[in-house]
Every structure is written in structure tokens, then in C-alpha cells.
Design a protein around this motif. Sequence first.
Motif, PDB file in Angstrom:
ATOM      1  N   ALA A 173       0.868  -1.170   0.000  1.00 56.08           N
ATOM      2  CA  ALA A 173       0.000   0.000   0.000  1.00 56.08           C
ATOM      3  C   ALA A 173       0.903   1.217   0.000  1.00 56.08           C
ATOM      4  CB  ALA A 173      -0.900   0.010   1.226  1.00 56.08           C
ATOM      5  N   ALA A 174       0.483   2.287  -0.666  1.00 56.66           N
ATOM      6  CA  ALA A 174       1.352   3.462  -0.745  1.00 56.66           C
ATOM      7  C   ALA A 174       0.529   4.732  -0.793  1.00 56.66           C
ATOM      8  CB  ALA A 174       2.238   3.377  -1.984  1.00 56.66           C
ATOM      9  N   GLY A 175       1.019   5.727  -0.103  1.00 58.28           N
ATOM     10  CA  GLY A 175       0.365   7.032  -0.097  1.00 58.28           C
ATOM     11  C   GLY A 175       0.612   7.702   1.234  1.00 58.28           C
ATOM     12  N   ARG A 176       0.256   8.958   1.311  1.00 62.81           N
ATOM     13  CA  ARG A 176       0.460   9.663   2.564  1.00 62.81           C
ATOM     14  C   ARG A 176      -0.296   8.971   3.698  1.00 62.81           C
ATOM     15  NH1 ARG A 176      -2.429  14.163   1.845  1.00 62.81           N
ATOM     16  NH2 ARG A 176      -3.324  13.100   0.049  1.00 62.81           N
ATOM     17  N   LEU A 177       0.299   8.940   4.886  1.00 62.45           N
ATOM     18  CA  LEU A 177      -0.365   8.316   6.027  1.00 62.45           C
ATOM     19  C   LEU A 177      -1.330   9.326   6.645  1.00 62.45           C
ATOM     20  CD1 LEU A 177       2.650   6.378   7.608  1.00 62.45           C
ATOM     21  CD2 LEU A 177       1.149   5.716   5.730  1.00 62.45           C
ATOM     22  N   VAL A 178      -2.461   9.464   5.987  1.00 61.32           N
ATOM     23  CA  VAL A 178      -3.498  10.395   6.437  1.00 61.32           C
ATOM     24  C   VAL A 178      -4.823   9.627   6.454  1.00 61.32           C
ATOM     25  CG1 VAL A 178      -2.343  12.494   5.638  1.00 61.32           C
ATOM     26  CG2 VAL A 178      -3.782  11.221   4.047  1.00 61.32           C
ATOM     27  N   PRO A 179      -5.804  10.127   7.247  1.00 61.19           N
ATOM     28  CA  PRO A 179      -7.028   9.343   7.429  1.00 61.19           C
ATOM     29  C   PRO A 179      -7.719   8.927   6.136  1.00 61.19           C
ATOM     30  CG  PRO A 179      -6.945  11.106   9.031  1.00 61.19           C
ATOM     31  CD  PRO A 179      -5.772  11.316   8.112  1.00 61.19           C
ATOM     32  N   VAL A 180      -7.708   9.797   5.119  1.00 60.71           N
ATOM     33  CA  VAL A 180      -8.472   9.489   3.902  1.00 60.71           C
ATOM     34  C   VAL A 180      -7.970   8.211   3.219  1.00 60.71           C
ATOM     35  CG1 VAL A 180      -7.085  10.869   2.305  1.00 60.71           C
ATOM     36  CG2 VAL A 180      -9.515  10.524   1.830  1.00 60.71           C
ATOM     37  N   LYS A 181      -6.730   7.837   3.478  1.00 67.18           N
ATOM     38  CA  LYS A 181      -6.186   6.636   2.843  1.00 67.18           C
ATOM     39  C   LYS A 181      -6.673   5.344   3.508  1.00 67.18           C
ATOM     40  CE  LYS A 181      -3.819   8.722  -0.337  1.00 67.18           C
ATOM     41  NZ  LYS A 181      -4.192   8.576  -1.753  1.00 67.18           N
ATOM     42  N   GLY A 182      -7.305   5.476   4.667  1.00 63.89           N
ATOM     43  CA  GLY A 182      -7.962   4.317   5.283  1.00 63.89           C
ATOM     44  C   GLY A 182      -7.033   3.210   5.719  1.00 63.89           C
ATOM     45  N   GLY A 220       3.229  10.512   7.173  1.00 64.94           N
ATOM     46  CA  GLY A 220       2.126  11.433   7.364  1.00 64.94           C
ATOM     47  C   GLY A 220       1.715  11.498   8.812  1.00 64.94           C
ATOM     48  N   ARG A 221       0.697  12.323   9.048  1.00 70.32           N
ATOM     49  CA  ARG A 221       0.419  12.680  10.433  1.00 70.32           C
ATOM     50  C   ARG A 221      -0.206  11.556  11.249  1.00 70.32           C
ATOM     51  NH1 ARG A 221      -5.091  14.449  10.403  1.00 70.32           N
ATOM     52  NH2 ARG A 221      -5.748  14.795   8.264  1.00 70.32           N
ATOM     53  N   VAL A 222      -0.767  10.526  10.621  1.00 65.86           N
ATOM     54  CA  VAL A 222      -1.335   9.458  11.449  1.00 65.86           C
ATOM     55  C   VAL A 222      -0.379   8.273  11.576  1.00 65.86           C
ATOM     56  CG1 VAL A 222      -3.734  10.089  11.012  1.00 65.86           C
ATOM     57  CG2 VAL A 222      -2.622   8.392   9.535  1.00 65.86           C
ATOM     58  N   SER A 223       0.864   8.503  11.214  1.00 67.36           N
ATOM     59  CA  SER A 223       1.868   7.445  11.264  1.00 67.36           C
ATOM     60  C   SER A 223       1.931   6.759  12.637  1.00 67.36           C
ATOM     61  CB  SER A 223       3.199   8.064  10.851  1.00 67.36           C
ATOM     62  OG  SER A 223       4.256   7.386  11.413  1.00 67.36           O
ATOM     63  N   ASP A 224       2.024   7.555  13.720  1.00 66.24           N
ATOM     64  CA  ASP A 224       2.108   6.988  15.075  1.00 66.24           C
ATOM     65  C   ASP A 224       0.897   6.130  15.406  1.00 66.24           C
ATOM     66  OD1 ASP A 224       4.508   8.040  15.549  1.00 66.24           O
ATOM     67  OD2 ASP A 224       3.837   9.649  16.892  1.00 66.24           O
ATOM     68  N   LYS A 225      -0.252   6.669  15.053  1.00 63.84           N
ATOM     69  CA  LYS A 225      -1.511   5.965  15.323  1.00 63.84           C
ATOM     70  C   LYS A 225      -1.519   4.603  14.638  1.00 63.84           C
ATOM     71  CE  LYS A 225      -5.526   8.914  16.086  1.00 63.84           C
ATOM     72  NZ  LYS A 225      -6.543   9.696  15.402  1.00 63.84           N
ATOM     73  N   LEU A 226      -1.071   4.582  13.403  1.00 62.96           N
ATOM     74  CA  LEU A 226      -1.093   3.339  12.627  1.00 62.96           C
ATOM     75  C   LEU A 226      -0.111   2.321  13.196  1.00 62.96           C
ATOM     76  CD1 LEU A 226      -1.350   4.824   9.031  1.00 62.96           C
ATOM     77  CD2 LEU A 226      -3.146   3.627  10.297  1.00 62.96           C
ATOM     78  N   SER A 249      -8.540   3.389   0.463  1.00 67.10           N
ATOM     79  CA  SER A 249      -8.946   4.790   0.625  1.00 67.10           C
ATOM     80  C   SER A 249     -10.443   4.935   0.869  1.00 67.10           C
ATOM     81  CB  SER A 249      -8.574   5.586  -0.622  1.00 67.10           C
ATOM     82  OG  SER A 249      -7.200   5.488  -0.863  1.00 67.10           O
ATOM     83  N   ARG A 250     -10.759   5.987   1.623  1.00 66.06           N
ATOM     84  CA  ARG A 250     -12.161   6.369   1.790  1.00 66.06           C
ATOM     85  C   ARG A 250     -12.613   7.178   0.584  1.00 66.06           C
ATOM     86  NH1 ARG A 250      -9.999   5.977   6.999  1.00 66.06           N
ATOM     87  NH2 ARG A 250     -11.477   4.975   8.373  1.00 66.06           N
ATOM     88  N   PHE A 251     -11.630   7.773  -0.060  1.00 65.09           N
ATOM     89  CA  PHE A 251     -11.899   8.584  -1.240  1.00 65.09           C
ATOM     90  C   PHE A 251     -10.633   8.608  -2.078  1.00 65.09           C
ATOM     91  CE2 PHE A 251     -11.455  12.505  -3.520  1.00 65.09           C
ATOM     92  CZ  PHE A 251     -12.609  12.488  -4.254  1.00 65.09           C
ATOM     93  N   GLU A 252     -10.790   8.521  -3.365  1.00 61.80           N
ATOM     94  CA  GLU A 252      -9.618   8.525  -4.236  1.00 61.80           C
ATOM     95  C   GLU A 252     -10.005   9.340  -5.464  1.00 61.80           C
ATOM     96  OE1 GLU A 252      -5.969   8.008  -4.565  1.00 61.80           O
ATOM     97  OE2 GLU A 252      -6.658   6.525  -3.105  1.00 61.80           O
ATOM     98  N   GLY A 253      -9.475  10.567  -5.563  1.00 60.03           N
ATOM     99  CA  GLY A 253      -9.894  11.487  -6.625  1.00 60.03           C
ATOM    100  C   GLY A 253      -9.674  10.918  -8.016  1.00 60.03           C
ATOM    101  N   PHE A 254      -8.625  10.188  -8.187  1.00 63.85           N
ATOM    102  CA  PHE A 254      -8.369   9.542  -9.473  1.00 63.85           C
ATOM    103  C   PHE A 254      -7.849   8.130  -9.220  1.00 63.85           C
ATOM    104  CE2 PHE A 254      -5.419   8.828 -13.148  1.00 63.85           C
ATOM    105  CZ  PHE A 254      -6.417   8.569 -14.064  1.00 63.85           C
ATOM    106  N   GLY A 255      -6.683   8.007  -8.636  1.00 64.94           N
ATOM    107  CA  GLY A 255      -6.136   6.682  -8.346  1.00 64.94           C
ATOM    108  C   GLY A 255      -4.915   6.379  -9.176  1.00 64.94           C
TER     109      GLY A 255
END
Lengths: 384, 249
Positions: A212-221, A247-253, A289-295
Motif C-alpha cells: 500500500a502506498a500514499g500519505r499516512l493520512v485518514p483518507v487513505k484508510g 504522514g500525520r497518522v503514522s504513530d496511530k497506525l 482509501s475512503r476517497f480517491e480522486g483519481f487513483g
Amino acid sequence: MKVSFLILNAYGMGGTIRATFDLATELSDRHEVEVISVFQHADRPFLPLGPKVRLRSLVDLRAGAKVRWPYRKRAERLSQEPSALIHPEERAYTSFTAWSDDVLRRELGRLRTDVLVTTRAGLNIMAARYARRKVITIGQEHLHFEAHKPGIFEEIRQWYPKLDAVVTLTEADERDYRRMLERTGTEVFTIGNGLAGGPRPRSKQENRIILAAGRLVPVKGYDRLLKAFARVAEVRPDWRLRIYGEGRVSDKLVKLAVKLRLHNNVTFMGPTGDIEGELAKASIHAVSSRFEGFGMTIIEAFACGVPVVSFDCPRGPREIITPGHDGLLVPPDDVDAFAEGLLRMIDNEEERRRMAANALKTAREYDISMIADRWEDAFSELVS
Amino acid sequence: METHREVVPTGVRRAVTSRVEDDDTLRIEWPGPDDGGIVLRHAETGEEHPGVELAGLAVGTWTVCKHGTPVVTDDPGFSLDGLVAYAATPRRKEVRAVRSSQGILTVVVREVEPYVEVTRVGPEDGVIAVEGIIAYGEPVAGERPAGFTAVARKGPQVTGAGTASGRHFSGTVPIGPMAEGQTRQRVFWDLFAEVGGVRLELAARLDDVEGKKARVRFPAQRAGQVRVRPYFTDTDSLAVACTIEGENT
């Protein structure tokens, strides 16, 4: 034909910059192409841009940058004032100032080009308001229709009808913009992002790795991905999940992975400069992702021969993935279904290999030369 | 996420497969017939080595060239299972094929010592359990007891118990004795297996993941006031951190 792209900051890194650079580079074999960056904070762009593309900036943010006479005093004063022309709900509002308003308006008023492509809501609106009438204006939307907040959406509704065309990344967005622009004469086209860079490393489907790849932010699920993968690891403990990005949720994950006791199976790989090389080591690409503008990552995975398991989230995935052919779409938010999708891919190796082969073919439809052709078609339609 | 664009010119023939075999030969498969001409060039010294026989290569990174230009490959260069299989042979040097982020085929040579490649860590029920396989060392015949110890840096050692069977090793060490009597805020323990009278390090190196210290996080257990957490060191060895929990932690 002369084509000008107007972009917020061409010197950073990000999806819009990359897509714009790749398209500009491809078009520069056929036309005179320039990229105008509103801001410049570095000497050189971070991402590669073709040598035939002219790059220039309007507001120089580098230390020691000088403003041309007779604007120096004015620049000093206006740089301290907030922008009055960009809506505060534009996501990049804080980048803009009264000085950038001033510079941008002047630039648009004198820009001599055949086609001007602007690349975000704030700039689309500026082009609609201030570009010369002779210039064909195309507002590109990298965000999806519903992502805009109400205030800026009102401005979009007011000003987009003055554009010659709006280009969206997905057909779902095209439908929404068509409805909004009915009887205005503004055309709407869907043109996805193209894949540049020629041949790519290819997965041999031999490593038990899900990527999986992308910023570690909530929208990426990624929280949901970890939960789904925990079910996978219970029955297939020799499979591993690699998550790339920061990303900002890295610790949480990381904490969640520990809580789910995935320490033998999950690795947080951090950012990589070679996602394609990493994809080629994997066998499955997971899009939670919860949302993916394009992918774009789906297409990158396809191009490396890696099939995709994705939530059927708005808006991109379902327009790229053909379920059962080059990937799997599972109902959004359904963690169990996601786990089942991953297990289906894991356990049916023959099917997975077939999907991997199909994925390579799907990726070809997104080759940057094909995407550039579609832009050219749009240009010709607008010129005539 | 950004990608690093390959800088190789288009039209260059690209290797489909590029792997180091168990006998330290480099196997390159091309889309068409192979016309040979492989030369390896040492990245630092510039030394050249003709052919695909890799045994005896000096430590370091070698760029693989064909007719004077670097070989471009579409193969990541290895599989994880392949690395495990390669490590079944006792060796002092490890040779890997690696595709650089620019798409260039390189061969990386490292000195290795026999060790236990960690495949599973179970920090639970008051023990740290480890499973692994012997890498680059001699396997044992049949199943036999093996040593497993935790050694505090500048401190005592705690003995656990292990078993070795063929290449496989498993062992547990109790955390109670490790935490007992700890006075320093934090004590680090290194873990070792002892198989056939040879002390082996525990580490996770048969993959491409660099800097596991920051990438893998193990759950912690508690023994009284002490938090006991396994971790990977800067060299990807398995170690344990014992930290006294207090207002400052």
C-alpha cells in the motif's frame, strides 16, 4: 499552437505537479509549451520536466529575491496583506497574498497564448475572471466535485461558466460539472492523468507481499487496511504488508499494528523515491482509501504487473479497475469484504497471474501519449 | 508518492530476469538472444570483472555492464524465498542482484557470518519467543537442544532454552529475570542462539528492508515496573529494551 499551464508551485512535489509536468513534456513534442508557476521557492523543480518546456514563475519566494522596478515597494506592502481575489476556502489560500493577486491578474491580462490550462479551483476562477478573451481557457479539476466547501463552490458556480472548458479526472465528476454548467457553453471533458516514463520494472508475482502506498493520512484508510490484513495474517501468516509513505497518522497506525499484533507481518517502509521498483517486488496492491480522486497508484501498480484490491470508494477506482479482470472492487467501508478480497487474490494464484497480465494491458490505455492525444482532441474541439 | 524516473535512454534492451544463483553466477535473461559481453565494474575502485561468475568478487557494489553500458533490468533482482534458499549454503560472502532506483542492475557483495535469520518474534506470556532459520551456517542433523541467551550490555546474562532442527531454530527467554533488579533507567539486551557450540547472532537481513529499527515495532510486555520490548538495532539485529516506567518515561 502555444499551450500555457498555470500551476500553484511547480517547484514542490505532488500529484498535480507531476501530472502537469508529464503532460507538458509530452505536449512539448507537438506544441510550444510553457509552465507558469505562481510561486517559486527553490532554484530548480524537484520533479523532472522536459527540456522543451519553458518554465517561469511569477512570485519569487527565495531568500534575496528581487522584485522588478517599479513594483518593489508595492510588493513589500502587498506581500503582508492577505489575498482578496482567492477565496479563503481554496485549500492553498494561505499561499496567496495581495501581491500574488496583483501579479497574477496582471499576468493573465497580458498573457498571449492559444490555450491556458489552469490546475486548481483558485486559479481556474482567476483565469475565468482575468484571462484575455482570445485565450482558450481550460480549468482542470484535480479535486472531486464534492470536495469544495460551500463558499468557494459558490464562486465556482459563478465563474466556471466563463471558462471554455472544464477538464475532470473522472466521469463521475464530468457528470456533476455538466449538470452545473448546463446551458452555459462551457464544455466538460474527462481526461485522466497519464503514465509517463516508458518501461517499468515488473512483478514476477513471487513474493508474498501486499503493498500500500500514499500519505499516512485518514483518507487513505490504512486503519481499515490493517484490520483487514489482521484477518488475512491469521490464515496466511506468511504474507506481509508493506505500507509506504509518511504522514500525520503514522504513530496511530504503528500503534494499531502493535495492538493487532501484526509485528511479524507489517512493515512501515517510509517514503520511497522508487515506488515502481517497490511495486515490482509485491504481488498485490491494496487501496483502502475512503476517497480517491483519481487513483494514479492503481495505474502505476498495473504498469508494474500488480493487480489491485480496492474499496469501491468514490471516485477513481471503479473507473480504472475492471473487477475480476485486473483487480477486485469491494464494498466501501466493509473491512471483512476487503479481507476476503485479499484472500481471494492470495489463494487463487492462477487468477492473480491472469489479472496481473491484464493489468499491464489496462495500464497502456493510460500511457501519457494516449492522454496527450485526448487533450489535443479537446483543444481542436474548442478551437473550432 | 513520487517516483524516481529512470534515466536510461529509450530503446535500450532491458533484462527480463537478473538473479544471482546459489552457485554465485549471475543469470540474466533477455527478451532476445544473449550475446554475452557482461562486465562488472566496482563502483568505488573502478576494478573490472569479466563474465557472470561472481565467486571471489570484492566487497562492495558492482555495476553490471554490457558492451560498455550499464544493464537496465525490469527485475527487482531477487525473491524473498530466493534469499532464504541462497542462505542455506554456508558462506562468508553474500552476493545479491539489486535493481537500482534508476533501473540499473548492480551486484552487491557483503561479508557475512553465520547467524539466525529471525522469522517470527512472539513477545507474550512472560517470555520472548523467537523462531528463525540458520543463515550461511551449517544446519544441524536431526533435532537437538540449542542455547538461547539474552546478554545485557555491560551486565548480566539470562539463559533461555532453544531447539534446532535442520535449519530451523526456535527459542524462548523469560523476561522476569531480565527485568529483575534493574536499577538503570534503561538496559539493552542482545540475543544469541547457540547451535552446535557456535554462538549465532539473531537478525533479520534476508530481505531488502533497510533500517528495520524504525520500520518494525514489537509489542511491549511488563515485568513489574519494567517495560520489555524487543526491537531491531541499527544493524537489524534483534535486541530487547528494558525500561523502568516512571514519570519520565
